[in-house]
Design a protein around this motif. Structure first.
Motif, PDB file in Angstrom:
ATOM      1  N   THR A  18      45.756 118.944  15.069  1.00  0.00           N
ATOM      2  CA  THR A  18      46.596 117.830  15.532  1.00  0.00           C
ATOM      3  C   THR A  18      46.111 117.337  16.885  1.00  0.00           C
ATOM      4  OG1 THR A  18      48.086 119.554  16.331  1.00  0.00           O
ATOM      5  CG2 THR A  18      48.737 118.365  14.339  1.00  0.00           C
ATOM      6  N   THR A  19      45.787 118.302  17.758  1.00  0.00           N
ATOM      7  CA  THR A  19      45.318 117.921  19.077  1.00  0.00           C
ATOM      8  C   THR A  19      44.016 117.145  18.961  1.00  0.00           C
ATOM      9  OG1 THR A  19      46.293 119.948  19.895  1.00  0.00           O
ATOM     10  CG2 THR A  19      44.763 118.835  21.354  1.00  0.00           C
TER      11      THR A  19
ATOM     12  N   ALA B 541      49.615 126.492  22.630  1.00  0.00           N
ATOM     13  CA  ALA B 541      48.923 125.755  21.579  1.00  0.00           C
ATOM     14  C   ALA B 541      49.926 125.185  20.575  1.00  0.00           C
ATOM     15  CB  ALA B 541      47.933 126.677  20.879  1.00  0.00           C
ATOM     16  N   LEU B 544      51.673 122.257  22.035  1.00  0.00           N
ATOM     17  CA  LEU B 544      50.780 121.110  22.125  1.00  0.00           C
ATOM     18  C   LEU B 544      50.670 120.418  20.772  1.00  0.00           C
ATOM     19  CD1 LEU B 544      49.136 119.880  24.413  1.00  0.00           C
ATOM     20  CD2 LEU B 544      47.147 121.028  23.461  1.00  0.00           C
ATOM     21  N   THR B 545      50.522 121.233  19.753  1.00  0.00           N
ATOM     22  CA  THR B 545      50.486 120.668  18.408  1.00  0.00           C
ATOM     23  C   THR B 545      51.749 119.863  18.158  1.00  0.00           C
ATOM     24  OG1 THR B 545      49.301 122.634  17.747  1.00  0.00           O
ATOM     25  CG2 THR B 545      50.140 121.239  15.986  1.00  0.00           C
ATOM     26  N   LEU B 547      53.640 118.540  20.340  1.00  0.00           N
ATOM     27  CA  LEU B 547      53.666 117.372  21.217  1.00  0.00           C
ATOM     28  C   LEU B 547      52.898 116.210  20.617  1.00  0.00           C
ATOM     29  CD1 LEU B 547      54.365 116.258  24.088  1.00  0.00           C
ATOM     30  CD2 LEU B 547      52.154 117.148  24.810  1.00  0.00           C
ATOM     31  N   HIS B 548      51.747 116.537  20.019  1.00  0.00           N
ATOM     32  CA  HIS B 548      50.896 115.463  19.527  1.00  0.00           C
ATOM     33  C   HIS B 548      51.343 114.898  18.195  1.00  0.00           C
ATOM     34  CE1 HIS B 548      47.664 117.123  22.400  1.00  0.00           C
ATOM     35  NE2 HIS B 548      48.405 116.196  22.973  1.00  0.00           N
ATOM     36  N   THR B 549      52.346 115.535  17.588  1.00  0.00           N
ATOM     37  CA  THR B 549      52.866 114.961  16.351  1.00  0.00           C
ATOM     38  C   THR B 549      54.306 114.503  16.533  1.00  0.00           C
ATOM     39  OG1 THR B 549      53.472 117.190  15.693  1.00  0.00           O
ATOM     40  CG2 THR B 549      51.412 116.317  14.812  1.00  0.00           C
ATOM     41  N   ARG B 555      59.129 114.154  22.616  1.00  0.00           N
ATOM     42  CA  ARG B 555      57.969 114.399  23.476  1.00  0.00           C
ATOM     43  C   ARG B 555      58.341 114.935  24.872  1.00  0.00           C
ATOM     44  NH1 ARG B 555      52.977 112.575  22.543  1.00  0.00           N
ATOM     45  NH2 ARG B 555      52.702 112.061  24.739  1.00  0.00           N
ATOM     46  N   GLN B 559      56.981 118.281  26.555  1.00  0.00           N
ATOM     47  CA  GLN B 559      56.204 118.215  27.803  1.00  0.00           C
ATOM     48  C   GLN B 559      56.837 119.104  28.865  1.00  0.00           C
ATOM     49  OE1 GLN B 559      56.056 113.974  28.346  1.00  0.00           O
ATOM     50  NE2 GLN B 559      53.814 113.954  28.130  1.00  0.00           N
TER      51      GLN B 559
END
Lengths: 217, 732
Positions: A18-19, B541, B544-545, B547-549, B555, B559
């Protein structure tokens, strides 16, 4: 000089899918015509570099890879492919990690949880040769250059560079520091670039010295 | 070659004893010479009574003296000459001594007749019984000479006691001894009661001359070597080689004439002053040596210059100014007093403040012993009740008081075995390396009470005793530098094998405690790094995953979670968050974001007053996220072109005022419905840590005031211990 935009090649080393996808989006926004290759492990990255390294312009390197530290890649790029811009992408902004990467030769770092538009901005700056420098990294650099070994090596900073670094360590941005010193922002950015290089040189000398001291070299 | 070591205190005690003995002898001699009962003086009219006596006014001219009803002997001005060596020829001196012998013989008879000229309304002759001169009747000029001699030898002897093997100190002490010999002998014969026997002169004059030559030669030698060595020390032998032969001719009154002596002294003084000038020139590139010379040279020049002017010049010029000469010696005190005052400031003879301590201690001890002696001497053994009372007083008052004083001044601190361990632990487990060093210093000072304690430039691996016990070198211990201790126990003792063993044991104990501490620290560090890595690599990790989806609404939560993890990780890696660093970091982040949004930031850099204030992790986090939120709001909603931040730091409080020139915040931003935590949420977080957030928004701009307590004492040291308990203060 930089290769013409049409041929610019970027290697993205990132193990989280995803990143990786998100980062691809950021890169596309920053450099629309960039050609991006992705790998997920250290081993794959080394293999890719063996084959295509010479044409590489930008490398976005995750530090925490499944089979080791991305800093190995940074070192290799610094040593073998000095024309490449190595940039660290990490979720950790602690100076210990970042400093090690910068000392190894990284020319910039981006935090993976930043807002995408902010990252686009950072990447463009790195492209222009303005490496980012947070106050805590600047602080750490100052103490690095004050260490007696570095001072003895005569590889220390010039008074102007020290001045720039001190302002950055106190929380100024590059353009603010430029205004304070009555210089152009590009001039200050070039000082920062020199500081990065000197850090790289002195930390390599230090590593060698340390190895000699321990009888490893 | 092995020289037995003597402690400075012992040497100084010897000097003090010598001075005390010579003072006592001089006073005894002065008090055991006969006199007329009234002082005579010489004026231009001749010999007169100095003050009214025998029923006559002061100033009455004295004509002659003799046995009653026998031919009298006229008293001449020359008989009252203060310094017989003021005569220019040996023949005159011999004649003077013959008359002195005659006068002295008269003074020893039971009854004398004294005849006066023009006595006015008084008798022209009186009969008197010569008596021993009471010490109390001696004039101030006598005491000036005695004090000068005492100060000269005491101060120069003090320097010598501390630096017994340094040539400059030895030469300086020789000059001081010279001053004492000169002034004491001169005090005796210059204040005689009319006459002394020629035999006494035969002893006193050579001593006086030897003293003067020692003084001159000592100063010349001193300035040949100090502060800068002008010649090889072997050349100094020339001084006695030249002066000793002359001295013998002077004692036996041959070869030269008597006035050669004064010319020689004048020559020596001029040579000493000339050497000061040479030293001045040769130290021109060395400011510290120049400073030493400036002080010492000035003292000597002034002292000698005034002395020469008052004492020698009148004689050379043929003037008779007896009084001036008596007081002239007093000017020499300038040299020694100047040295005592300048010693610490200019580090004369490389001595420091501790030099005063040893002087006070030794003189104090001496006075205490003197008090004891006086007490014993005054005990009246004849009267039994008085004796009993005296003994009672001594037992009840004097002895406890004396004991207290003695303990205060001279007691040594002892340390019990079981306390050694806790002392070592306190050194090793001090909150910081600097504290370790301070505690180690305090511990060895407590144990050995050295006068001088310096960092060893090249510390040894083990404890070593040097200079036969005067110096102990300690290795580096637990963050403290290697130390060099000199003059243990206030200068009154030496480092004995027992002390070396104690120091060794202490070094070993502290070393082991330090090893233990380091092992513990390694374990702690290892564990923390593992936790930090796990947080990083696993939780980070995943977040973060996410966060990006994630969508826009979640979000900010993710964060915030990531930034929490960062703060925890940096806390785990032991990085200290000091206020100035946090403010710099916060300012930098805000400036970058505002710059990207085209908004000018007007915010001063954190000042030095923020340095050293350690921030608690929760406050650090609240401050960072509050500023982040405020900046986000300004970028998203205010429409401002400038954000002004005014920080102020008062005791325990940080206030940040954010003012923009925008159009005010919409309601949605205030309640947090537009992403971010919203200011309402922010306000809760700030209030949780005891702070305040106030908002004042208007169409002309928004002002947000952030009040944050810094509540926090300096960071609690990691695995340290609290400040040293007074384990060492228990009575040993």
């Amino acid at each position: 000089m930089n290769p013409s935009p049409a041929t610019r090649l970027c290697l993205l080393i990132e193990d989280q899918p995803t990143t990786r996808d998100w980062m691809l989006g950021v890169l596309a926004a920053a450099f629309p015509d960039l050609q991006v290759e992705t790998v997920a492990t250290l081993k794959a990255a080394h293999a890719w570099l063996d084959r295509h390294g010479a044409a590489l312009w930008l490398a976005i390197v995750d530090i925490g890879l499944p089979d080791g530290s991305g800093i190995d890649i940074i070192r290799r790029l610094q040593r073998d492919l000095p024309a490449t811009l190595p940039v660290v992408a990490t979720i950790y902004d602690d100076d210990a990690h970042l400093f090690e990467a910068i000392a190894a030769g990284a020319r910039g770092y981006i935090l993976k949880d930043e807002e995408a538009d902010l990252l686009v901005n950072y990447l463009r700056r790195i492209e222009r040769g303005e490496p980012p420098l947070s106050p805590s990294i600047a602080h750490r650099m100052l103490s690095h250059f004050r260490a007696p070994a570095v001072v003895e090596d005569d590889a220390g900073l010039s008074p102007r560079e020290t001045e720039v670094l001190t302002l950055l360590a106190r929380g100024m941005t590059v353009s603010e520091a430029a205004a304070r010193l009555g210089l152009q922002p590009q001039t200050v950015a070039s000082y920062v670039k020199v500081i990065y290089q000197k850090l790289c040189v002195t930390s390599r000398a230090e590593a060698t010295r340390e190895a000699v001291r321990r009888g490893l070299a | 070659m092995h020289r037995p070591a003597v402690t400075p205190a012992l040497l100084l005690a010897l000097v003090v004893a010598f001075v005390a003995a010579t003072v006592a002898t001089t006073l005894w001699v002065a008090g055991n010479t006969p006199w007329l009962g009234a002082p005579l003086i010489v004026t231009e009219r001749g010999v007169e009574l100095e003050r009214s006596a025998f029923g006559l006014r002061g100033g009455t001219a004295v004509q002659a003296i003799g046995l009653p009803a026998q031919p009298l002997m006229a008293i001449e001005p020359r008989d009252l000459l203060a310094e017989p060596d003021g005569l220019t020829r040996y023949a005159d001196i011999k004649a003077f001594l013959v008359r002195q012998d005659q006068l002295f013989a008269l003074l020893q008879s039971p009854l004398l007749e004294l005849r006066f000229i023009n006595p006015g309304d008084g008798p022209d002759r009186v009969l008197l019984v010569p008596e021993m001169r009471p010490v109390g009747s001696l004039p101030p000029s006598f005491w000036v000479q005695i004090i000068t001699g005492v100060a000269g030898l005491l101060i120069s002897g003090w320097v010598w006691a501390l630096r017994p093997r340094q040539l400059p100190a030895i030469l300086f002490a020789i000059s001081g001894l010279g001053v004492l010999l000169t002034t004491f002998t001169s005090a005796l014969y210059a204040h005689r009661g009319l006459a002394m026997p020629a035999d006494a002169y035969a002893v006193l004059l050579p001593i006086n001359h030897a003293g003067t030559l020692c003084f001159g030669a000592g100063l010349i030698g001193l300035f040949l070597l100090y502060p800068r060595r002008l010649v090889h020390p072997a050349w100094l032998w020339l001084l006695p080689a030249i002066l000793l032969p002359y001295y013998f001719t002077d004692v036996f009154q041959t070869v030269f004439e008597a006035d050669t002596y004064y010319n020689l002294i004048l020559g020596l003084v001029v040579a000493a002053l000339g050497l000061i000038a040479v030293q001045w020139w040769s130290t021109r590139h060395s400011p510290d040596e120049r400073a030493v010379l400036g002080w010492l040279g000035l003292s000597v020049t002034l002292g000698v210059g005034i002395f020469a002017f008052l004492a020698i010049a009148p004689d050379l010029l043929g003037l008779h100014n007896a009084m001036a000469q008596h007081y002239a010696a007093g000017s020499l005190i300038i040299i020694y007093a100047g040295l005592a005052f300048g010693l610490r400031r200019y580090r004369l003879f490389e001595l420091g403040e501790w030099a005063y301590r040893i002087l006070f201690y030794t003189v104090g001890a001496f006075l205490l012993l003197l008090l004891d002696a006086a007490l014993i001497a005054t005990l009246n053994l004849e009267l039994a009740p008085a004796l009993a009372l005296s003994l009672l007083l001594i037992g009840l008052i004097y002895l406890p008081l004396r004991d207290l004083l003695w303990t205060r001044l001279f007691a040594r601190n002892r340390i019990e075995q079981h306390e050694l361990f806790s002392a070592a632990m306190e050194v090793a487990f001090a909150p910081s390396r600097a504290d370790s060093a301070t505690r180690w210093n305090a511990l060895v000072t407590r144990l050995f009470d050295p006068l001088e304690i310096t960092e060893h430039p090249d510390p040894p691996a083990h404890t070593i005793v040097h200079e036969d016990g005067l110096q102990l070198d300690l290795p580096r211990v637990a963050g403290a530098a290697g130390l060099r201790l000199r003059y243990p126990f206030g200068g009154s003792g030496l480092f004995q094998p027992g002390h070396l063993a104690l120091a060794n044991e202490l070094v070993a104990l502290t070393g082991r405690a330090e090893e233990g501490r380091q092992a513990y620290m390694r374990g702690v560090g290892e564990e923390r790094r593992r936790m930090a890595r796990d947080l990083h690599d696993d939780v980070g990790a995943r977040l973060l995953t996410g966060l990006h989806t994630a969508d826009e609404a979640t979000r900010p939560t993710l964060q915030a979670a990531l930034s929490d993890i960062r703060a925890i990780v940096s806390g785990l890696s032991g990085e200290e968050a000091s206020l100035d660093r946090v403010l710099a970091e916060t300012r930098h982040e805000a400036a970058r974001r505002l710059e990207a949004a085209g908004i000018t930031l007007d915010c001063p850099l954190p000042g030095p007053e923020a340095e050293g204030i350690a921030l608690d992790y929760r406050i650090h986090k609240a401050l960072t996220s509050a500023v982040r939120e405020i900046v986000s709001n300004t970028i998203r909603h205010s429409g401002a072109s400038r954000l002004t931040v005014s920080p102020s730091l008062s005791s325990g409080h940080l206030r940040l005022v954010f003012a923009d020139d925008g159009t005010g915040l919409p309601m949605a931003a205030q309640t947090g419905q537009t992403g971010g935590y919203g200011l309402r949420n922010m306000r809760h977080r700030i209030e949780d840590i005891g702070g305040r957030l106030t908002l004042d928004t208007a169409p002309t701009g928004t002002a947000i005031t952030l009040d944050i307590p810094l509540l926090l004492a300096p960071l609690t040291p990691e695995p340290g211990v609290s400040d040293p308990v007074d384990a060492l203060n228990s009575p040993a």
